[in-house]
Design an enzyme around this catalytic site. Structure first.
Site, PDB file in Angstrom:
ATOM      1  N   SER A 268      -2.943  -7.655   2.995  1.00 63.46           N
ATOM      2  CA  SER A 268      -3.152  -7.529   4.440  1.00 63.46           C
ATOM      3  C   SER A 268      -3.478  -8.898   5.040  1.00 63.46           C
ATOM      4  CB  SER A 268      -4.304  -6.561   4.726  1.00 63.46           C
ATOM      5  OG  SER A 268      -4.005  -5.289   4.226  1.00 63.46           O
TER       6      SER A 268
ATOM      7  N   LYS B  73     -18.048  -6.240   7.074  1.00 60.08           N
ATOM      8  CA  LYS B  73     -16.765  -6.953   7.116  1.00 60.08           C
ATOM      9  C   LYS B  73     -16.208  -7.004   8.528  1.00 60.08           C
ATOM     10  CE  LYS B  73     -14.568  -6.033   2.637  1.00 60.08           C
ATOM     11  NZ  LYS B  73     -13.329  -5.438   2.112  1.00 60.08           N
TER      12      LYS B  73
ATOM     13  N   HIS C 154       0.841  -1.206   0.000  1.00 65.57           N
ATOM     14  CA  HIS C 154       0.000   0.000   0.000  1.00 65.57           C
ATOM     15  C   HIS C 154       0.878   1.259   0.000  1.00 65.57           C
ATOM     16  CE1 HIS C 154      -3.058  -2.624   2.355  1.00 65.57           C
ATOM     17  NE2 HIS C 154      -3.624  -2.394   1.190  1.00 65.57           N
TER      18      HIS C 154
ATOM     19  N   ARG D 192      -2.163  -6.195  -8.371  1.00 67.73           N
ATOM     20  CA  ARG D 192      -1.112  -7.168  -8.119  1.00 67.73           C
ATOM     21  C   ARG D 192      -1.151  -8.207  -9.233  1.00 67.73           C
ATOM     22  NH1 ARG D 192      -3.200  -7.686  -2.132  1.00 67.73           N
ATOM     23  NH2 ARG D 192      -4.975  -7.073  -3.373  1.00 67.73           N
TER      24      ARG D 192
HETATM   25  P1  ADP Z   1      -9.942  -3.299  -0.383  1.00 62.57           P
HETATM   26  O1  ADP Z   1     -10.700  -4.013   0.691  1.00 62.57           O
HETATM   27  O2  ADP Z   1     -10.621  -2.059  -0.890  1.00 62.57           O
HETATM   28  O3  ADP Z   1      -9.424  -4.169  -1.508  1.00 62.57           O
HETATM   29  P2  ADP Z   1      -7.219  -3.161   0.570  1.00 62.57           P
HETATM   30  O4  ADP Z   1      -6.718  -2.385   1.736  1.00 62.57           O
HETATM   31  O5  ADP Z   1      -7.072  -4.626   0.622  1.00 62.57           O
HETATM   32  O6  ADP Z   1      -8.699  -2.694   0.399  1.00 62.57           O
HETATM   33  O7  ADP Z   1      -6.503  -2.645  -0.754  1.00 62.57           O
HETATM   34  C1  ADP Z   1      -6.611  -1.336  -1.217  1.00 62.57           C
HETATM   35  C2  ADP Z   1      -6.001  -1.231  -2.605  1.00 62.57           C
HETATM   36  O8  ADP Z   1      -4.606  -1.512  -2.546  1.00 62.57           O
HETATM   37  C3  ADP Z   1      -6.567  -2.232  -3.623  1.00 62.57           C
HETATM   38  O9  ADP Z   1      -6.645  -1.595  -4.881  1.00 62.57           O
HETATM   39  C4  ADP Z   1      -5.536  -3.329  -3.655  1.00 62.57           C
HETATM   40  O10 ADP Z   1      -5.520  -4.007  -4.896  1.00 62.57           O
HETATM   41  C5  ADP Z   1      -4.260  -2.524  -3.462  1.00 62.57           C
HETATM   42  N1  ADP Z   1      -3.166  -3.320  -2.918  1.00 62.57           N
HETATM   43  C6  ADP Z   1      -3.174  -4.087  -1.813  1.00 62.57           C
HETATM   44  N2  ADP Z   1      -1.982  -4.695  -1.631  1.00 62.57           N
HETATM   45  C7  ADP Z   1      -1.187  -4.290  -2.668  1.00 62.57           C
HETATM   46  C8  ADP Z   1       0.161  -4.579  -3.083  1.00 62.57           C
HETATM   47  N3  ADP Z   1       0.923  -5.443  -2.420  1.00 62.57           N
HETATM   48  N4  ADP Z   1       0.618  -3.997  -4.216  1.00 62.57           N
HETATM   49  C9  ADP Z   1      -0.185  -3.153  -4.912  1.00 62.57           C
HETATM   50  N5  ADP Z   1      -1.447  -2.844  -4.589  1.00 62.57           N
HETATM   51  C10 ADP Z   1      -1.942  -3.397  -3.486  1.00 62.57           C
END
Ligand code: ADP
Length: 166
Positions: free
Chosen positions: A131, A43, A19, A93
């Site tokens: 996460s 959630k 992130h 990803r």
């Molecule tokens: P959500 O529940 O909205 O998917 P996340 O916190 O899991 O929220 O992710 C927010 C954004 O960050 C999403 O677009 C996700 O694809 C991106 N993201 C999460 N991990 C990575 C990573 N390792 N590399 C690039 N983008 C990421």
């Protein structure tokens, strides 16, 4: 206050180096990014909203002038309209993200045609980083120092130590 170039919405439960990489690259492109914690009461999260925001703020303390924070429970397009910011950053990803992000981007634009999604491709070191994986590893007491910032590592340790005593 300078105008926000784009928003970066997500759950950040917790924020990872993946992130942070997207946020820093977003800043380079848009100048100023607002990280928006999207709250979804359906959630289940490991960390509370305040904890998640606090972790984000601390991890981004070096970027203080270029990043701001907010939280919102509702539709992303409504947030955009209310705040007059229509550029949405999301991270991509593996192929597995593509379907979902593509669908969300199209849905959001069909709800409000002003909303543009910008999908930033992950840094190759973080392709498999999420996460959920971080929480799973932390639950087994594995080394996560390369994939989350120090403050998050500490919070995860505490969370799992507390859980063990339950
Ligand atoms: P959500 O529940 O909205 O998917 P996340 O916190 O899991 O929220 O992710 C927010 C954004 O960050 C999403 O677009 C996700 O694809 C991106 N993201 C999460 N991990 C990575 C990573 N390792 N590399 C690039 N983008 C990421």
């Amino acid at each position: 206050m300078a105008e926000v170039g784009a928003i970066y919405p997500g759950s950040f439960d917790p924020v990872t180096n993946g992130h942070l990489d997207i946020i820093k690259r977003g800043i380079k492109i848009f100048g100023r990014v607002r990280v928006v914690l999207m709250v979804n009461s359906e959630k289940k999260y490991l960390f509370s909203e305040d904890e998640r925001l606090e972790m984000l703020k601390e991890a981004l303390s070096d970027e203080k002038d270029k990043v701001e924070f907010d939280k919102y429970s509702g539709l992303l397009v409504d947030y955009c309209e209310k705040n007059n910011v229509y550029t949405v950053i999301r991270g991509l990803r593996a192929l597995s993200d593509f379907d979902y992000e593509f669908q969300m981007a199209l849905t959001n634009r069909s709800l409000n045609e002003k909303v543009e999604s910008v999908l930033l491709v992950t840094n190759s070191s973080y392709t498999y980083l999420s996460s959920s994986i971080v929480k799973e590893l932390a639950g087994y007491n594995a080394d996560i120092s390369q994939i989350v910032p120090k403050n998050v590592e500490k919070m995860l340790k505490e969370a799992f130590e507390t859980n063990k005593q339950d």
